[in-house]
Design a protein around this motif. Sequence first.
Motif, PDB file in Angstrom:
ATOM      1  N   LEU A 145       0.837  -1.195   0.000  1.00 42.09           N
ATOM      2  CA  LEU A 145       0.000   0.000   0.000  1.00 42.09           C
ATOM      3  C   LEU A 145       0.870   1.242   0.000  1.00 42.09           C
ATOM      4  O   LEU A 145       1.673   1.453   0.914  1.00 42.09           O
ATOM      5  N   GLU A 172      -9.845   3.025   2.607  1.00 41.20           N
ATOM      6  CA  GLU A 172     -10.033   1.869   1.723  1.00 41.20           C
ATOM      7  C   GLU A 172     -11.430   1.273   1.881  1.00 41.20           C
ATOM      8  O   GLU A 172     -11.897   1.037   2.996  1.00 41.20           O
ATOM      9  N   ARG A 183     -12.489  -1.339  -0.682  1.00 39.32           N
ATOM     10  CA  ARG A 183     -12.392  -2.688  -1.238  1.00 39.32           C
ATOM     11  C   ARG A 183     -10.959  -2.943  -1.683  1.00 39.32           C
ATOM     12  O   ARG A 183     -10.248  -2.007  -2.070  1.00 39.32           O
ATOM     13  N   SER A 184     -10.562  -4.216  -1.686  1.00 34.37           N
ATOM     14  CA  SER A 184      -9.254  -4.562  -2.242  1.00 34.37           C
ATOM     15  C   SER A 184      -9.241  -6.021  -2.654  1.00 34.37           C
ATOM     16  O   SER A 184      -9.932  -6.852  -2.065  1.00 34.37           O
ATOM     17  N   SER A 214      -2.333  -5.831  -7.551  1.00 39.04           N
ATOM     18  CA  SER A 214      -3.261  -5.520  -6.466  1.00 39.04           C
ATOM     19  C   SER A 214      -4.119  -4.345  -6.906  1.00 39.04           C
ATOM     20  O   SER A 214      -3.623  -3.406  -7.530  1.00 39.04           O
ATOM     21  N   ARG A 254      -7.311  -1.643  -5.557  1.00 35.49           N
ATOM     22  CA  ARG A 254      -8.004  -1.155  -4.366  1.00 35.49           C
ATOM     23  C   ARG A 254      -8.894   0.023  -4.718  1.00 35.49           C
ATOM     24  O   ARG A 254      -8.579   0.807  -5.606  1.00 35.49           O
TER      25      ARG A 254
END
Length: 211
Positions: free
Chosen positions: A178, A187, A189-190, A197, A199
Amino acid sequence: MGRHNHKSRGQTRAPAPGDGELRIIAGEWRGRKLNFPELPGLRPTPDRVRETLFNWLQSYLPGARCLDLFAGSGALGLEALSRGAASATFVDNAPQVVQRLRENLQRLKADNAEVIQAPAMDWLNARQTDLEPRYDLVFLDPPFRCDLLPLACELIESRNLLADQALIYIEAETELGLPRLPENWHELRSKTAGQVSYRLFVREPEAARDA
């Protein structure tokens, strides 16, 4: 808007040697295939990731003003427009990419989008705080291993380019972790798909921060 012209469905650009192809997943232009120049570092968001992302965004898209900052193929901004976003600004540094984006938007008869040729950081640095349009949704998918995300996020926030409760989508290499982000981005959603990745963040409005 001028993009509501379904007669254009049959008009497909013949791909040039070295062209890549993307498919719009849903919305007005569902199934339309568009070409983009294959350049080093240009990797459109995969279909399955886009499908997940736009499921997350489904209720937010209608009427949204969007910024696709490291636009590349334009896959994210184009998908947003297809699904009802009010407008999209595409920013990219590569002349071939910009030209193809403009051609694709013309082919789709989308008059609610603009394409700007500029390095993303230069464009952000040139924004005048409190005098610029504010975006409801920002897509950040920079070239991998260039360490562009922290500064891009800082500038987007400091130039006041985001509406209250704006959403920010960040796609980056999993190994990066991150990145450093403004304190008022939270945040929602991820997910991880292989080496990528992705997010989704929401910007906390100023009134909530001051409370």
